[in-house]
Design an enzyme around this catalytic site. Sequence first.
Site, PDB file in Angstrom:
ATOM      1  N   ASP A   1      69.095  28.745 -14.182  1.00  0.00           N
ATOM      2  CA  ASP A   1      68.352  28.053 -13.123  1.00  0.00           C
ATOM      3  C   ASP A   1      69.358  27.687 -12.036  1.00  0.00           C
ATOM      4  OD1 ASP A   1      66.646  26.274 -11.565  1.00  0.00           O
ATOM      5  OD2 ASP A   1      65.376  26.162 -13.348  1.00  0.00           O
TER       6      ASP A   1
ATOM      7  N   TRP B   1      63.403  23.725  22.541  1.00  0.00           N
ATOM      8  CA  TRP B   1      63.954  23.432  21.208  1.00  0.00           C
ATOM      9  C   TRP B   1      65.403  22.982  21.317  1.00  0.00           C
ATOM     10  CZ3 TRP B   1      67.785  25.705  17.945  1.00  0.00           C
ATOM     11  CH2 TRP B   1      68.464  26.793  18.487  1.00  0.00           C
TER      12      TRP B   1
ATOM     13  N   SER C   1      68.055  21.005   4.266  1.00  0.00           N
ATOM     14  CA  SER C   1      68.937  22.183   4.325  1.00  0.00           C
ATOM     15  C   SER C   1      70.265  21.918   3.644  1.00  0.00           C
ATOM     16  CB  SER C   1      69.229  22.566   5.776  1.00  0.00           C
ATOM     17  OG  SER C   1      68.078  23.041   6.392  1.00  0.00           O
TER      18      SER C   1
ATOM     19  N   GLU D   1      74.063  28.216  13.710  1.00  0.00           N
ATOM     20  CA  GLU D   1      72.668  28.235  13.258  1.00  0.00           C
ATOM     21  C   GLU D   1      72.049  29.635  13.394  1.00  0.00           C
ATOM     22  OE1 GLU D   1      70.561  26.347  11.773  1.00  0.00           O
ATOM     23  OE2 GLU D   1      68.686  27.402  12.205  1.00  0.00           O
TER      24      GLU D   1
ATOM     25  N   SER E   1      71.587  44.834   2.637  1.00  0.00           N
ATOM     26  CA  SER E   1      72.630  45.479   1.830  1.00  0.00           C
ATOM     27  C   SER E   1      72.203  45.666   0.380  1.00  0.00           C
ATOM     28  CB  SER E   1      73.930  44.660   1.883  1.00  0.00           C
ATOM     29  OG  SER E   1      74.326  44.455   3.212  1.00  0.00           O
TER      30      SER E   1
ATOM     31  N   HIS F   1      76.537  30.031  25.425  1.00  0.00           N
ATOM     32  CA  HIS F   1      75.201  29.584  25.845  1.00  0.00           C
ATOM     33  C   HIS F   1      75.280  28.734  27.101  1.00  0.00           C
ATOM     34  CE1 HIS F   1      73.227  30.957  22.133  1.00  0.00           C
ATOM     35  NE2 HIS F   1      74.394  30.677  21.566  1.00  0.00           N
TER      36      HIS F   1
ATOM     37  N   THR G   1      80.225  42.940  13.386  1.00  0.00           N
ATOM     38  CA  THR G   1      78.808  43.301  13.375  1.00  0.00           C
ATOM     39  C   THR G   1      78.667  44.810  13.395  1.00  0.00           C
ATOM     40  OG1 THR G   1      78.431  41.297  14.684  1.00  0.00           O
ATOM     41  CG2 THR G   1      76.583  42.809  14.447  1.00  0.00           C
TER      42      THR G   1
ATOM     43  N   LYS H   1      79.253  46.355  10.009  1.00  0.00           N
ATOM     44  CA  LYS H   1      78.109  46.284   9.110  1.00  0.00           C
ATOM     45  C   LYS H   1      77.126  47.412   9.389  1.00  0.00           C
ATOM     46  CE  LYS H   1      76.980  42.848   7.062  1.00  0.00           C
ATOM     47  NZ  LYS H   1      77.900  42.502   5.992  1.00  0.00           N
TER      48      LYS H   1
HETATM   49  C1  HEM Z   1      76.562  40.864  18.582  1.00  0.00           C
HETATM   50  C2  HEM Z   1      76.147  39.685  18.314  1.00  0.00           C
HETATM   51  C3  HEM Z   1      75.604  38.689  19.335  1.00  0.00           C
HETATM   52  C4  HEM Z   1      76.096  38.357  20.550  1.00  0.00           C
HETATM   53  C5  HEM Z   1      77.331  38.923  21.224  1.00  0.00           C
HETATM   54  C6  HEM Z   1      75.213  37.355  21.103  1.00  0.00           C
HETATM   55  C7  HEM Z   1      75.356  36.752  22.337  1.00  0.00           C
HETATM   56  C8  HEM Z   1      74.488  35.824  22.863  1.00  0.00           C
HETATM   57  C9  HEM Z   1      74.673  35.144  24.104  1.00  0.00           C
HETATM   58  C10 HEM Z   1      75.867  35.347  25.032  1.00  0.00           C
HETATM   59  C11 HEM Z   1      73.615  34.312  24.302  1.00  0.00           C
HETATM   60  C12 HEM Z   1      73.388  33.374  25.462  1.00  0.00           C
HETATM   61  C13 HEM Z   1      72.550  34.020  26.477  1.00  0.00           C
HETATM   62  C14 HEM Z   1      72.135  33.083  27.551  1.00  0.00           C
HETATM   63  O1  HEM Z   1      71.502  32.050  27.260  1.00  0.00           O
HETATM   64  O2  HEM Z   1      72.416  33.396  28.710  1.00  0.00           O
HETATM   65  C15 HEM Z   1      72.750  34.466  23.181  1.00  0.00           C
HETATM   66  C16 HEM Z   1      71.560  33.792  23.020  1.00  0.00           C
HETATM   67  C17 HEM Z   1      70.877  33.717  21.827  1.00  0.00           C
HETATM   68  N1  HEM Z   1      71.164  34.462  20.699  1.00  0.00           N
HETATM   69 FE1  HEM Z   1      72.633  35.836  20.515  1.00  0.00          FE
HETATM   70  N2  HEM Z   1      74.208  37.106  20.231  1.00  0.00           N
HETATM   71  C18 HEM Z   1      74.425  37.887  19.130  1.00  0.00           C
HETATM   72  C19 HEM Z   1      73.664  37.911  17.993  1.00  0.00           C
HETATM   73  C20 HEM Z   1      72.650  37.020  17.725  1.00  0.00           C
HETATM   74  C21 HEM Z   1      72.047  36.849  16.438  1.00  0.00           C
HETATM   75  C22 HEM Z   1      72.438  37.617  15.192  1.00  0.00           C
HETATM   76  C23 HEM Z   1      71.103  35.889  16.583  1.00  0.00           C
HETATM   77  C24 HEM Z   1      70.163  35.318  15.560  1.00  0.00           C
HETATM   78  C25 HEM Z   1      69.741  35.905  14.514  1.00  0.00           C
HETATM   79  C26 HEM Z   1      71.104  35.466  17.948  1.00  0.00           C
HETATM   80  C27 HEM Z   1      70.255  34.522  18.451  1.00  0.00           C
HETATM   81  C28 HEM Z   1      70.304  34.047  19.723  1.00  0.00           C
HETATM   82  C29 HEM Z   1      69.418  33.031  20.230  1.00  0.00           C
HETATM   83  C30 HEM Z   1      68.316  32.288  19.452  1.00  0.00           C
HETATM   84  C31 HEM Z   1      69.766  32.831  21.562  1.00  0.00           C
HETATM   85  C32 HEM Z   1      69.070  31.933  22.583  1.00  0.00           C
HETATM   86  C33 HEM Z   1      69.238  30.500  22.374  1.00  0.00           C
HETATM   87  C34 HEM Z   1      68.478  29.730  23.421  1.00  0.00           C
HETATM   88  O3  HEM Z   1      68.977  29.637  24.559  1.00  0.00           O
HETATM   89  O4  HEM Z   1      67.381  29.237  23.143  1.00  0.00           O
HETATM   90  N3  HEM Z   1      72.062  36.174  18.620  1.00  0.00           N
HETATM   91  N4  HEM Z   1      73.310  35.386  22.308  1.00  0.00           N
HETATM   92 CU   LIG Z   2      75.232  32.117  20.390  1.00  0.00          CU
END
Ligand code: HEM
Ligand SMILES: [Cu+2]
Lengths: 536, 299
Positions: free
Chosen positions: A106, A142, A169, A254, A267, A302, A327, A330
């Site tokens: 468990d 959010w 969590s 997160e 995988s 961000h 990445t 993978k």
């Molecule tokens: C190669 C991998 C990744 C890179 C280089 C990357 C890069 C970025 C960047 C630079 C932003 C900001 C964009 C902006 O607001 O102008 C962003 C936003 C975001 N990314 Fe990624 N990301 C990657 C993978 C992921 C993954 C794996 C997830 C989740 C499973 C993810 C979820 C998000 C989310 C939720 C936001 C928006 C957050 C918000 O402003 O509400 N990203 N990402």
């Molecule tokens: Cu990010």
Amino acid sequence: MAHAATHDHDHHGAPKGFFQRWVMSTNHKDIGTLYLIFSLTMFFIGGAFAMVIRAELFKPGMQLVQPYFFNEMTTMHALVMIFGAIMPAFVGLANWMVPLMVGAPDMALPRMNNLSFWILPFAFFMLLSTLFMPGGGPAGGWTMYPPLSLQGESVAYVIFAIHLMGISSIMGAINIIATILNMRAPGMDLLKMPVFVWSWLITAFLLIAVMPVLAGAVTMLLTDKYFHTNFFNAAGGGDPVLFQHIFWFFGHPEVYIMILPAFGIISEIIPTFARKPIFGYRAMVFAIASIAFLSFIVWAHHMFAVGLPMGAEIFFMYATMLIAVPTGVKVFNWVSTMWGGSMTFETPMLFSIAFVILFTIGGFSGLMLALAPADFQYHDTYFVVAHFHYVLVTGAAFSIMAAAYYWIPKWSGHMYSETWGKIHFWSSVISVNVLFFPQHFLGLAGMPRRIPDYNVAFANFNMISSIGGFWFGASQLIFLGVIIHCVFFSKKKAADRSWEGAKGLEWTVPSPAPFHTFDVPPVIHDDELAHGNTDH
Amino acid sequence: MTSGGIGRSVSAWAAGAMALFGGEAWANPVPNQMNMTQGVSEWSPYAMHMVALWVCVVIGVIVFGAMFIAMFRFRKSRGAVAEKWAHSTKLEIVWTVVPVIILIFLANLATGGLTTFADTTGADMTIKITGYQWKWRYDYVDYKGKGVDKVGFVSKLEESSDRTRQLKSNLDPDKIQVDGYNTYLLDVDKPLVVPVGVKIRFIIVGGDVIHSWWVPALGWKMDAIPGIANAAWTKIKEPGVYRGQCAELCGQDHGFMPIVVKAVPKAEFEQWLATQEDEAKIQKAAQTAQNAPAPVPQG
Ligand code: HEM
Ligand SMILES: [Cu+2]
Ligand SMILES: [Cu+2]
């Protein structure tokens, strides 16, 4: 005496009473089931909010809801999907599968397991109830940026709900770490664990590291609102940007919390249906660990448009771009696992292949977003919306669906309907692209995110996106149907090893998995393990 | 959308598709636009965006291509028998090193872009922008080294868009046009007037919550944050009207605080500025006359 009594009782199988069995449960399988049902429920509630958003955006002009309510919908949609649907689904999968995969009877802390689940319904009841309150629900996004988020009336409820989710969590994470580190069967060395277990071990550390940071950030919001502190209040000497640094120090790890377990699932599934061991097992584990490490030093990507000093922009840009390397490893390894295999394409495999392709598309847009000067254009537009939905819907959510199809024979003892599973897959994979691909164009053309209405120039792609949205939403009813049919009506018994190429301890126990498994630690044969023993 | 909208849009598809590959410059969003504008300012991230896009397309074709070949060749139904190998150090080194080289190339490009963007020195003009829920305020601070006397105004969503955007107004967004261009939610009562060919420095602040000032044709957005003075610059190459919107969620009317920049030739701008200064003086005089108490004898 007392010990003997409990011991006896343990071997009788599930308690009979509904309350006893589900509310008082300390069994990892039942708690896993509770998590999965909860997550599916939240998926539909969050989905309903998304339907409101897409309906209002169907054409220019305001037809259905007031702008403030629209903002409540975008905020609630994100909170419910992230904290209610994706995260609990992964915890549910961990509950069900981690003990079965490492040969443990468990989870290490079964009572805490019960508590960490049962906090969640209360947290979400409180969060969702704000929608029915006079001041309305949270409407500041959010990300809860002050000062805007502090204008809401529901701040205290939302923050309390977030604290509860965080506690849940953290307890879940502690439990998973304790289980993996202490409860493995003899012979299940760390480097023989399935990649899914590895991915959760690392994710759990991320959770423990960053959930308290979120708790700190929202508590500062709370005291700013009600106790006259000025952490984020410029007029009182505070700094609104400080919140963003703290929030994203939580927020970027997160997003990896929501994708690392997905990497683990994929995988497991690809080797099964390629009938070939995972390519580069050690590299896969190392890639997950390095992504987790890097995720702590990229948060300000961000915030490229908040006016950071140039040195900071350069540092965060380089660090973010580095994430593309592990990445990429993978993705290349998944493709190499398929190369030279003997593939069949059952529903879990279809979802996994779609994951690899569509997640990679999300990775591409991520790489583009990482380039700070270009992000000055992309930021806060629909291009970002497209990016994170490719990684979260066709990434995280697709992996959860793949996992559900893959392991449901073990959970229920029945095979699902392959025909309807495939219909669900094709309907989802087509509609999700109709839904999200045009959003790249909208963002590049200049449509900001989080707006309830837009110029006529954006009309066509929005309409296409909305049609895709309704279609994708409807497709998930098929998913629900397939699950209900499989659990309650399917006549097709599942074999213990439900898939021809499946490896790993979970397939050595009967289907459905009995209430108690591995009371006696199993003997590990190396060729039983999913990644095979050719790697070392 | 109305049938007229669809008709017009169909012809715009062609233009949009052409523009995607031809790299045409739009000043403002056009129906079915699929790509980023090249912009009209000396600084533009467009080229970098296109390089990154093509890098992604090429990698995508290789990776997805390999996947599709694998899915075709190694199917059980074609009698494929699984091989046993499960790693290859050589390959793993290749696909770690090659991406690193590509990234260094991209990082180099982007660093150049950042450096030029961050350099707000040598500006011939300063404008202060303040974001409020839900309007913008523009104050002209200096021009060609001389302070500007009290020229400043508030700029907000123009009235016909505002009426049309009310819930269930039953008014047609298609009807809101300026010179045949649809300006629904993209037009203001009073645009920001600026000269072309002059390096303009913007000081951007937030008056209540955080907003973000974004005109795509200028190539960037910059957050307007209470308590922080952000700086950015532009040097517009061609006269024209350039439209944008607030890009940071700022409350219920976040979608309804557009930005319009009207770029005019220098001479025209100087004339405009002079009139504004005169008007400001007249207004100020009128105000002091009204507010002033009975003149107090000097002594
Ligand atoms: C190669 C991998 C990744 C890179 C280089 C990357 C890069 C970025 C960047 C630079 C932003 C900001 C964009 C902006 O607001 O102008 C962003 C936003 C975001 N990314 Fe990624 N990301 C990657 C993978 C992921 C993954 C794996 C997830 C989740 C499973 C993810 C979820 C998000 C989310 C939720 C936001 C928006 C957050 C918000 O402003 O509400 N990203 N990402
Ligand atoms: Cu990010
Ligand atoms: Cu705004």
